[in-house]
Design a protein around this motif. Structure first.
Motif, PDB file in Angstrom:
ATOM      1  N   VAL A  64      -8.364   1.975   6.093  1.00 50.57           N
ATOM      2  CA  VAL A  64      -7.585   1.292   7.128  1.00 50.57           C
ATOM      3  C   VAL A  64      -8.217   1.513   8.497  1.00 50.57           C
ATOM      4  O   VAL A  64      -8.339   0.577   9.299  1.00 50.57           O
ATOM      5  CB  VAL A  64      -6.117   1.773   7.118  1.00 50.57           C
ATOM      6  CG1 VAL A  64      -5.336   1.122   8.273  1.00 50.57           C
ATOM      7  CG2 VAL A  64      -5.451   1.441   5.785  1.00 50.57           C
TER       8      VAL A  64
ATOM      9  N   ARG B 243       2.832  -4.406   3.445  1.00 49.57           N
ATOM     10  CA  ARG B 243       3.823  -3.341   3.650  1.00 49.57           C
ATOM     11  C   ARG B 243       3.198  -2.002   3.292  1.00 49.57           C
ATOM     12  O   ARG B 243       2.312  -1.923   2.439  1.00 49.57           O
ATOM     13  CB  ARG B 243       5.052  -3.558   2.760  1.00 49.57           C
ATOM     14  CG  ARG B 243       5.882  -4.781   3.124  1.00 49.57           C
ATOM     15  CD  ARG B 243       6.799  -4.510   4.301  1.00 49.57           C
ATOM     16  NE  ARG B 243       7.558  -5.712   4.642  1.00 49.57           N
ATOM     17  CZ  ARG B 243       8.692  -6.065   4.048  1.00 49.57           C
ATOM     18  NH1 ARG B 243       9.199  -5.323   3.092  1.00 49.57           N
ATOM     19  NH2 ARG B 243       9.316  -7.158   4.428  1.00 49.57           N
ATOM     20  N   VAL B 244       3.706  -0.959   3.932  1.00 47.72           N
ATOM     21  CA  VAL B 244       3.211   0.393   3.667  1.00 47.72           C
ATOM     22  C   VAL B 244       4.380   1.307   3.317  1.00 47.72           C
ATOM     23  O   VAL B 244       5.406   1.321   4.007  1.00 47.72           O
ATOM     24  CB  VAL B 244       2.466   0.972   4.887  1.00 47.72           C
ATOM     25  CG1 VAL B 244       1.958   2.382   4.577  1.00 47.72           C
ATOM     26  CG2 VAL B 244       1.309   0.069   5.293  1.00 47.72           C
TER      27      VAL B 244
ATOM     28  N   PHE C  12       0.908   5.458   0.278  1.00 51.07           N
ATOM     29  CA  PHE C  12       0.234   6.723   0.551  1.00 51.07           C
ATOM     30  C   PHE C  12       0.951   7.817  -0.231  1.00 51.07           C
ATOM     31  O   PHE C  12       2.094   8.167   0.074  1.00 51.07           O
ATOM     32  CB  PHE C  12       0.258   7.043   2.050  1.00 51.07           C
ATOM     33  CG  PHE C  12      -0.721   6.230   2.848  1.00 51.07           C
ATOM     34  CD1 PHE C  12      -2.001   6.702   3.103  1.00 51.07           C
ATOM     35  CD2 PHE C  12      -0.365   4.972   3.331  1.00 51.07           C
ATOM     36  CE1 PHE C  12      -2.915   5.950   3.823  1.00 51.07           C
ATOM     37  CE2 PHE C  12      -1.270   4.204   4.058  1.00 51.07           C
ATOM     38  CZ  PHE C  12      -2.550   4.696   4.297  1.00 51.07           C
TER      39      PHE C  12
ATOM     40  N   VAL D 118      -0.642   9.391   7.479  1.00 52.76           N
ATOM     41  CA  VAL D 118      -0.258   8.047   7.939  1.00 52.76           C
ATOM     42  C   VAL D 118      -0.088   8.018   9.459  1.00 52.76           C
ATOM     43  O   VAL D 118      -0.386   7.008  10.107  1.00 52.76           O
ATOM     44  CB  VAL D 118       1.044   7.584   7.249  1.00 52.76           C
ATOM     45  CG1 VAL D 118       1.456   6.200   7.751  1.00 52.76           C
ATOM     46  CG2 VAL D 118       0.856   7.557   5.737  1.00 52.76           C
TER      47      VAL D 118
ATOM     48  N   LEU E 189      -1.276   0.492  12.506  1.00 55.13           N
ATOM     49  CA  LEU E 189      -0.133  -0.064  11.789  1.00 55.13           C
ATOM     50  C   LEU E 189       1.052  -0.376  12.693  1.00 55.13           C
ATOM     51  O   LEU E 189       1.808  -1.321  12.429  1.00 55.13           O
ATOM     52  CB  LEU E 189       0.316   0.905  10.689  1.00 55.13           C
ATOM     53  CG  LEU E 189      -0.718   1.229   9.603  1.00 55.13           C
ATOM     54  CD1 LEU E 189      -0.123   2.210   8.599  1.00 55.13           C
ATOM     55  CD2 LEU E 189      -1.189  -0.034   8.895  1.00 55.13           C
TER      56      LEU E 189
ATOM     57  N   ALA F 297       5.187   5.464   2.049  1.00 54.05           N
ATOM     58  CA  ALA F 297       4.566   6.796   2.016  1.00 54.05           C
ATOM     59  C   ALA F 297       5.566   7.848   1.581  1.00 54.05           C
ATOM     60  O   ALA F 297       6.769   7.736   1.867  1.00 54.05           O
ATOM     61  CB  ALA F 297       4.011   7.152   3.396  1.00 54.05           C
TER      62      ALA F 297
ATOM     63  N   ALA G  22       0.861  -1.188   0.000  1.00 55.65           N
ATOM     64  CA  ALA G  22       0.000   0.000   0.000  1.00 55.65           C
ATOM     65  C   ALA G  22       0.892   1.230   0.000  1.00 55.65           C
ATOM     66  O   ALA G  22       1.878   1.283   0.737  1.00 55.65           O
ATOM     67  CB  ALA G  22      -0.899   0.006   1.237  1.00 55.65           C
TER      68      ALA G  22
ATOM     69  N   THR H 108      10.968   3.227   3.619  1.00 56.10           N
ATOM     70  CA  THR H 108       9.540   3.210   3.311  1.00 56.10           C
ATOM     71  C   THR H 108       8.883   4.576   3.465  1.00 56.10           C
ATOM     72  O   THR H 108       7.682   4.718   3.248  1.00 56.10           O
ATOM     73  CB  THR H 108       8.808   2.171   4.186  1.00 56.10           C
ATOM     74  OG1 THR H 108       9.224   2.314   5.552  1.00 56.10           O
ATOM     75  CG2 THR H 108       9.137   0.758   3.724  1.00 56.10           C
TER      76      THR H 108
END
Length: 230
Positions: free
Chosen positions: A104, A113-114, A78, A124, A131, A116, A76, A144
């Motif tokens: 979410v 995994r995220v 952002f 976030v 998360l 941004a 995902a 990340t």
């Protein structure tokens, strides 16, 4: 020890649990005994001489394994505008900003995994309680939180592994599948060990690597001769 199944009993009978094995021999032993009805994950456990209560002894980072992990990660991202488009083209599974945040918050977590962009961390950050416990909060040290969303997505999809020493100073990670060729498992193990060595905190005194073992999902841990990891 809990009762062992017949297969696991046979596995334990096939090797000396008190002995440390050379990496090549250990991989063969693990592969020969990974006989579950699914493709077992090859895990590594590294006991480090660190005290994670000390801020200068945190071991955390990410490494891209040369042969991937054999696992498919849903990512995902952002981001908005051109960066959102970059993420989509790079293969991100979910891309959004406030809309994704609301999904979410509503309990829809369909990703592993995220990633941004820095400008989205205000959004976030509101997901910290969701998360954080899952270990999925974006972090600049893990690559990340970045403007290079395409590179970050490709890294995760390509087999990047995140690691962090737990309260006992142990790092766990999946470094492949039992179906991998032995050489590919070896390359992945050595790449992971190299990343842990490079992440050695300045505050650590004396021996850093205390013990290393590998196992398959349903198999026993096999201790490794540390010199075979050089």
């Amino acid at each position: 020890m809990a009762k062992l199944g017949k297969r696991l009993k046979a596995t334990y009978a096939g090797f000396d649990s008190s002995k440390s094995y050379e990496l090549d021999e250990a991989i063969k032993l693990i592969k020969d005994n990974a006989k579950a009805k699914f493709d077992e994950t090859i895990d590594i456990a590294m006991n480090l001489n660190v005290d994670v209560r000390q801020s200068d002894q945190i071991v955390r980072g990410a490494v891209s394994l040369p042969n991937g992990t054999g696992k498919t990660f849903r990512v995902a991202v952002f981001a908005k505008g051109p960066k959102a488009e970059e993420a989509k083209k790079a293969g991100a599974d979910l891309v959004g900003d406030e809309d994704l945040m609301n999904e979410v918050l509503g309990g829809k977590i369909d990703f592993d995994r995220v990633i941004a962009t820095p400008d989205m961390m205000g959004v976030v950050g509101r997901l910290g309680k969701v998360l954080g416990p899952k270990g999925m909060m974006p972090n600049p040290k893990l690559g990340t939180v970045t403007m290079d969303v395409a590179g970050a997505v490709k890294a995760v999809k390509g087999g990047q592994v995140q690691f962090r020493a737990d309260a006992q100073g142990i790092v766990h990670a999946g470094v492949g599948k039992a179906s991998f060729d032995a050489d590919k498992i070896k390359e992945n193990v050595l790449a992971f060990v190299d990343a842990i060595n490079k992440a050695k905190p300045a505050g650590v005194k004396g021996v850093y690597l205390k013990k290393v073992s590998i196992s398959s999902t349903q198999g026993p841990g096999v201790k490794l001769v540390l010199s075979s990891l050089a």
